[in-house]
Design an enzyme around this catalytic site. Structure first.
Site, PDB file in Angstrom:
ATOM      1  N   CYS A 106       1.559   0.776   1.814  1.00  0.00           N
ATOM      2  CA  CYS A 106       0.286   0.239   1.332  1.00  0.00           C
ATOM      3  C   CYS A 106      -0.825   1.128   1.887  1.00  0.00           C
ATOM      4  O   CYS A 106      -1.028   1.149   3.118  1.00  0.00           O
ATOM      5  CB  CYS A 106       0.132  -1.201   1.815  1.00  0.00           C
ATOM      6  SG  CYS A 106      -1.462  -1.929   1.414  1.00  0.00           S
ATOM      7  N   CYS A 150      -6.238  -0.155  -5.026  1.00  0.00           N
ATOM      8  CA  CYS A 150      -4.870   0.128  -4.583  1.00  0.00           C
ATOM      9  C   CYS A 150      -4.833   1.594  -4.160  1.00  0.00           C
ATOM     10  O   CYS A 150      -5.089   2.485  -4.987  1.00  0.00           O
ATOM     11  CB  CYS A 150      -3.895  -0.146  -5.718  1.00  0.00           C
ATOM     12  SG  CYS A 150      -2.184   0.149  -5.288  1.00  0.00           S
TER      13      CYS A 150
HETATM   14  N1  LIG Z   1      -2.372  -2.282  -2.150  1.00  0.00           N
HETATM   15  C1  LIG Z   1      -1.430  -1.270  -1.748  1.00  0.00           C
HETATM   16  C2  LIG Z   1      -0.243  -1.129  -2.679  1.00  0.00           C
HETATM   17  C3  LIG Z   1       0.706  -2.185  -2.398  1.00  0.00           C
HETATM   18  C4  LIG Z   1       1.850  -2.061  -3.335  1.00  0.00           C
HETATM   19  C5  LIG Z   1       2.698  -3.295  -3.190  1.00  0.00           C
HETATM   20  N2  LIG Z   1       2.120  -4.388  -3.947  1.00  0.00           N
HETATM   21  C6  LIG Z   1       4.122  -3.004  -3.634  1.00  0.00           C
HETATM   22  O1  LIG Z   1       4.864  -3.962  -3.859  1.00  0.00           O
HETATM   23  O2  LIG Z   1       4.494  -1.820  -3.699  1.00  0.00           O
HETATM   24  C7  LIG Z   1      -2.094   0.074  -1.565  1.00  0.00           C
HETATM   25  O3  LIG Z   1      -3.283   0.080  -1.269  1.00  0.00           O
HETATM   26  O4  LIG Z   1      -1.380   1.089  -1.674  1.00  0.00           O
END
Ligand SMILES: N[C@H](CCC[C@H](N)C(=O)O)C(=O)O
Length: 317
Positions: A86, A222
């Site tokens: 993340c 993200c």
């Molecule tokens: N918010 C995160 C991504 C999380 C991805 C997660 N939801 C998964 O299951 O891969 C970021 O800033 O990279």
């Protein structure tokens, strides 16, 4: 007599992708999927897109092979599932470690389920934080399609330590309200689901995104998604004078990505601590937990969670 179910927490966000950090240096906390669902609930809990348990590598079996790092980020999605990596959360965790005096400012090595990542935290306690996100992997998983709001588009697969499908649109409104998860086909391409990134190109150095995250839903930003979008853009619209520095605008804020000559990416963005305190981890008795959020001991979760099972299979391989 203090309530034994109370546990310290820190709340914060990176470009409004928000997280609860649970300090657990000695690895004593058993965090079940039900605990995570309740902590992430924006009414009965603290509200978050994800929960980050911060545990010293020496106290975490999953970090046994990553002893070059001192801390391990145990990332959980809001639905209680395990996540490997993340970007926004890792910047926030690094900021917490420095602000709490658990690590000096500058370069930190932090272990994740996707491997160790180098993070740079400025000593001014407020400036943007940078992560070496490593190299994206665009294995030739062709023929991927994404369906949302009654339309279907081709997508590019990108692995940033977690799985992403990237779709390029002229108008991000075409993705619809994203209240339901986009459908990715063939399903076999992402046996454990994927984060879907809808990207509009605003210039050779400038992307705009909306993201529907695996295990969460649409988030305000993200970090791994922004990196996946840059990696896909360099394949989707290659140009001789390829940019190396990109601005990614998401609903929650702006992230910067620099592509280094070896293909690795540096992700820079905000990491803001907004609150700290103690939170009860006692599961409420009776109704109120979402269906399927049955409390499980971590050992059970490891059996039932495909990510940990597949990783275990990988390490045993
Ligand atoms: N918010 C995160 C991504 C999380 C991805 C997660 N939801 C998964 O299951 O891969 C970021 O800033 O990279």
């Amino acid at each position: 007599m203090t309530d034994p179910s109370l546990h310290p927490f820190v709340k914060g966000h990176g470009a409004e992708n928000d997280f609860v950090i649970l300090p657990d240096p000695d690895g004593r906390l058993t965090l079940t999927p039900a605990d995570v669902v309740r902590l992430g609930d924006r009414r009965t809990g603290l509200g978050a897109d994800g929960v980050l348990r911060a545990v010293r590598c020496a106290a975490e079996p999953e970090a046994a092979a990553m002893r070059e790092a001192e801390w391990f980020m145990d990332y959980r999605n809001a639905d209680g599932s395990l996540g490997a990596m993340c970007g926004n959360g890792l910047r926030l965790l690094a900021r917490y470690l420095v602000d709490a005096g658990l690590h000096r400012p500058g370069a930190l090595l932090i272990a994740t389920r996707a491997g160790t990542r180098r993070v740079h935290v400025p000593d001014d306690h407020t400036g943007p934080v940078t992560i070496d996100m490593g190299r994206p992997r665009l294995s030739g998983a062709g023929g991927i399609q994404v369906t949302a709001a009654g339309r279907t588009w081709p997508a590019i697969h990108v692995d940033m330590g977690n799985p992403h499908a990237v779709v390029f649109l002229e108008d991000l409104r075409l993705a619809g309200d994203l209240r339901t998860a986009p459908i990715v086909t063939p399903a076999a391409a992402y046996p454990h689901g994927a984060t879907v990134n809808f990207v509009a190109t605003r210039g050779p150095h400038h992307l705009q995104l909306r993201v529907h995250e695996r295990g969460v839903g649409e988030t305000r930003a993200c970090g791994t998604g922004a990196c996946a979008a840059v990696a896909a853009a360099r394949v989707h619209q290659p140009s001789p004078a390829m940019a190396v520095d990109y601005t990614a605008d998401l609903p929650g804020g702006r992230l910067h990505i620099v592509v280094r000559p070896n293909g690795a990416m540096d992700l820079t963005g905000p990491a803001v601590i907004t609150a700290q305190g103690t939170v009860s981890l006692a599961l409420p008795s009776g109704p109120g937990l979402p269906a399927g959020a049955r409390g499980q001991r971590r050992s059970e979760a490891s059996e039932s969670d495909p990510l940990r099972r597949s990783r275990a299979a990988h390490t045993q391989g």
